[in-house]
Design a protein around this motif. Structure first.
Motif, PDB file in Angstrom:
ATOM      1  N   THR A 133      99.363 -74.716 -84.272  1.00 50.28           N
ATOM      2  CA  THR A 133     100.131 -75.151 -85.434  1.00 50.28           C
ATOM      3  C   THR A 133      99.191 -75.881 -86.382  1.00 50.28           C
ATOM      4  O   THR A 133      98.230 -76.523 -85.954  1.00 50.28           O
ATOM      5  N   TYR A 134      99.477 -75.751 -87.666  1.00 54.05           N
ATOM      6  CA  TYR A 134      98.656 -76.365 -88.707  1.00 54.05           C
ATOM      7  C   TYR A 134      99.479 -76.424 -89.985  1.00 54.05           C
ATOM      8  O   TYR A 134     100.531 -75.776 -90.104  1.00 54.05           O
TER       9      TYR A 134
ATOM     10  N   SER B 257     103.498 -76.498 -91.416  1.00 54.35           N
ATOM     11  CA  SER B 257     104.383 -75.860 -90.441  1.00 54.35           C
ATOM     12  C   SER B 257     105.009 -76.907 -89.542  1.00 54.35           C
ATOM     13  O   SER B 257     104.597 -78.064 -89.546  1.00 54.35           O
TER      14      SER B 257
ATOM     15  N   SER C 155     105.725 -78.297 -85.693  1.00 58.72           N
ATOM     16  CA  SER C 155     104.988 -78.338 -84.443  1.00 58.72           C
ATOM     17  C   SER C 155     105.867 -79.002 -83.391  1.00 58.72           C
ATOM     18  O   SER C 155     106.892 -79.596 -83.710  1.00 58.72           O
TER      19      SER C 155
END
Length: 189
Positions: free
Chosen positions: A71-72, A75, A77
């Protein structure tokens, strides 16, 4: 418009009042590089929105990490099934790089969803997006050969090649590290 607002608008166009309710409940948190956010066996208590940094979800089998997701920004998470069902996680979630996140507790989310139909609809749409992505990933792992998996990943997330350790990328793609290195040298990016 904030990154959060842009991201959520791409999922569902929330009215300003609903967005404000959500933003009022979000709390900023920071994690250092290689810091565990959620431990295997613990219940995921938060839904996170990534502002900065990269995280990975993985499980350990036979002493090896098996990466299931990255995840980054921008977005969500967390460990979705643990969060949604409030059951112990089968996975770890930790940071690859220093990370800044916004978090919302399970109880806060449930309260927001019960009082605001727009937030409830946004969460439904977000769940649909996650489910579609999981089905696509499952299809790629089962139907694609290693070069097709590598190529699909590079097309989808080219910047991650330089930001995530190659051993983690190889694990995520279900490719051994030697074959990953060969693909990296051979496939035109």
């Amino acid at each position: 418009m904030s990154e959060l607002q842009k991201f959520l608008k791409s999922i569902y166009d929330l009215p300003a009042s609903s967005m404000q309710k959500l933003e009022d409940c979000l709390k900023p948190v920071e994690f250092k590089r290689k810091e565990v956010i959620t431990w295997e066996g613990h219940v995921e208590k938060y839904l996170y929105f990534v502002q900065e940094g990269i995280q990975k979800s993985y499980y350990i089998k036979d002493g090896n990490e098996h990466v299931i997701a990255f995840t980054y920004a921008p977005s969500f998470s967390g460990i979705p099934e643990s969060f949604l069902t409030q059951t112990p996680s089968k996975y770890f979630l930790d940071t690859i790089t220093p990370s800044k996140l916004l978090r919302l507790s399970y109880d806060q989310l449930q309260s927001l969803l019960s009082e605001d139909r727009h937030l409830e609809r946004m969460m439904q749409k977000a769940t649909e997006v996650v489910l579609a992505g999981l089905i696509q990933r499952h299809h790629e792992l089962l139907a694609f050969d290693i070069e097709e998996r590598f190529t699909a990943f590079v097309k989808r997330s080219p910047k991650l090649l330089n930001l995530i350790p190659h051993k983690d990328l190889a694990s995520y793609l279900g490719i051994n590290a030697t074959n990953f290195s060969k693909l990296l040298a051979r496939v035109k990016i």
